[in-house]
Design a protein around this motif. Structure first.
Motif, PDB file in Angstrom:
ATOM      1  N   LEU A 256       0.838  -1.198   0.000  1.00 46.83           N
ATOM      2  CA  LEU A 256       0.000   0.000   0.000  1.00 46.83           C
ATOM      3  C   LEU A 256       0.875   1.250   0.000  1.00 46.83           C
ATOM      4  O   LEU A 256       1.977   1.247   0.537  1.00 46.83           O
ATOM      5  CB  LEU A 256      -0.906   0.010   1.235  1.00 46.83           C
ATOM      6  N   THR A 258       2.228   4.455   1.428  1.00 44.00           N
ATOM      7  CA  THR A 258       2.314   4.883   2.820  1.00 44.00           C
ATOM      8  C   THR A 258       3.070   6.201   2.941  1.00 44.00           C
ATOM      9  O   THR A 258       3.803   6.612   2.045  1.00 44.00           O
ATOM     10  CB  THR A 258       3.034   3.824   3.682  1.00 44.00           C
ATOM     11  N   VAL A 263      -0.770   4.258   6.213  1.00 46.75           N
ATOM     12  CA  VAL A 263      -1.464   4.098   4.934  1.00 46.75           C
ATOM     13  C   VAL A 263      -2.073   5.431   4.506  1.00 46.75           C
ATOM     14  O   VAL A 263      -2.878   6.021   5.233  1.00 46.75           O
ATOM     15  CB  VAL A 263      -2.558   3.023   5.044  1.00 46.75           C
ATOM     16  N   VAL A 265      -4.617   7.698   2.713  1.00 45.05           N
ATOM     17  CA  VAL A 265      -5.999   7.550   2.267  1.00 45.05           C
ATOM     18  C   VAL A 265      -6.487   8.854   1.660  1.00 45.05           C
ATOM     19  O   VAL A 265      -5.942   9.936   1.920  1.00 45.05           O
ATOM     20  CB  VAL A 265      -6.934   7.135   3.426  1.00 45.05           C
ATOM     21  N   SER A 271      -7.541   3.646   0.607  1.00 45.77           N
ATOM     22  CA  SER A 271      -6.144   3.732   0.205  1.00 45.77           C
ATOM     23  C   SER A 271      -6.045   4.387  -1.166  1.00 45.77           C
ATOM     24  O   SER A 271      -6.820   4.073  -2.074  1.00 45.77           O
ATOM     25  CB  SER A 271      -5.529   2.322   0.150  1.00 45.77           C
ATOM     26  N   ALA A 284      -3.983   5.381   9.599  1.00 42.27           N
ATOM     27  CA  ALA A 284      -4.114   6.148   8.356  1.00 42.27           C
ATOM     28  C   ALA A 284      -3.344   7.456   8.398  1.00 42.27           C
ATOM     29  O   ALA A 284      -3.189   8.085   9.447  1.00 42.27           O
ATOM     30  CB  ALA A 284      -5.586   6.427   8.086  1.00 42.27           C
TER      31      ALA A 284
END
Length: 366
Positions: A256, A258, A263, A265, A271, A284
């Motif tokens: 993902l 980052t 992560v 978003v 994501s 997040a």
């Protein structure tokens, strides 16, 4: 539609409450967490101060899942494949999903010598911290240990903990003098706060008798003493690490996008690289509108996540999460007093502790 909620954080707890009030056919929802309960951060300072028992912090996850029509799995995720939409559990199971949400919180960021890493007690996970604090109090009560404690990190959380620890240890009336120290590598306590709030909290620390040590770092730790780079020795048999947050290591292997391991978003909480994956709370990084790690954002994201799940099931366009630009910060002073800050203004008024208690207990009651 099969949805996997990974972690028992505040966002997932609130989302499950919301979904319990809005049951939907065709929704197969699962929650995976290694612990049967999750601890509410808002009540931790009060527990440390002795105002709330240990079980007051805990939200039981399995009963909540039953009410929401969800399946609870007592294990943890060790790997996530967002492309194949699978999660691997610690017990070896491979779980397939349509959508997943990450709310696994964070762990203490410990930039410290190995001795402090070994002997210090990270504030997160909260439940483990609370258990270690209870054991320390028992050792003080039985006179196996002196009432000497320290907190590394003088942000809001560290200040709250130092004040709460000092209040509780003072109330035990041990035979040996109480010593609680607050250690910060920056030049001032509350390095990211406003001057007005810093003055109020510094006054509270001095009034409580907490020893403040700034512009220093710990170079070595033993079971009874912390050695600082200034050469000073600080007595501590319980050292709390309130030094910020870092992500869980396995997230880096999920592929993902980052930011500093968290992560990234978009405004839908999905994501930015894998739209099947949501991330919330401390897990997040709000790439569209960055915010500090704070429980208030995690709680406010709960209804949004629930709404996203409902809209996905119905095939509707997702809604948008707009984090509040500011919020009321209520900071416990250990004793039954609190200070507040909002819009850059700080207040020390009667009744603020009761307001904090009302908000925290209302959250638990719901």
């Amino acid at each position: 539609m099969r949805v996997l909620l990974i972690g028992g954080g505040h966002t997932h707890v609130v989302a499950l409450r919301h979904l319990a009030r809005n049951p939907l056919a065709g929704l197969d929802i699962h929650l995976v967490s290694p612990d049967p309960t999750t601890s509410y951060s808002g009540l931790l300072p009060g527990h440390v101060a002795g105002h709330w028992p240990r079980n007051a912090l805990e939200i039981p996850l399995e009963p909540l899942c039953k009410i929401a029509g969800a399946t609870f799995h007592t294990t943890e995720v060790t790997h996530l494949d967002p492309v194949k939409r699978t999660a691997t559990f610690a017990d070896g199971r491979r779980f397939e999903f349509d959508h997943a949400s990450l709310d696994i919180g964070a762990v203490a960021a410990i930039d410290a010598p190995e001795s402090l890493r070994t002997l210090g007690v990270p504030v997160k996970p909260l439940g483990i911290f609370a258990d270690r604090w209870s054991q320390f109090l028992a050792d003080v009560q039985s006179q196996r240990l002196p009432p000497h404690a320290a907190v590394i990190g003088a942000g809001t959380a560290g200040i709250e903990l130092a004040l709460s620890m000092k209040y509780h240890l003072d109330s035990m009336k041990a035979d040996r003098p109480v010593c609680v120290s607050l250690i910060e590598r920056s030049d001032n306590v509350l390095p990211d706060g406003t001057d007005r709030l810093r003055k109020l909290l510094s006054k509270a620390l001095n009034h409580a008798g907490v020893t403040i040590r700034t512009a220093v770092s710990v170079t070595h730790a033993t079971h009874e003493t912390l050695t600082l780079d200034s050469g000073a020795a600080v007595p501590s048999c319980f050292t709390a690490l309130a030094t910020g947050a870092r992500p869980h290591a396995w997230l880096a292997k999920a592929g993902l996008t980052t930011h500093e391991g968290f992560v990234v978003v978009d405004a839908t909480l999905r994501s930015v690289s894998h739209s099947e994956i949501f991330a919330c709370g401390d897990t997040a990084h709000l790439g569209f509108d960055p915010r500090p790690k704070a429980g208030v954002y995690a709680v406010r994201q709960g209804p949004v996540l629930a709404e996203q799940i409902i809209r996905l099931l119905k095939g509707e366009t997702l809604t948008t999460y707009r984090p509040q630009s500011d919020y009321l910060k209520l900071i416990s002073l250990g004793r039954r007093r609190a200070v507040a800050e909002k819009w850059g203004l700080a207040f020390n008024l009667p009744g603020l502790w009761s307001l904090k208690r009302h908000i925290d207990l209302k959250f638990m009651e719901n």
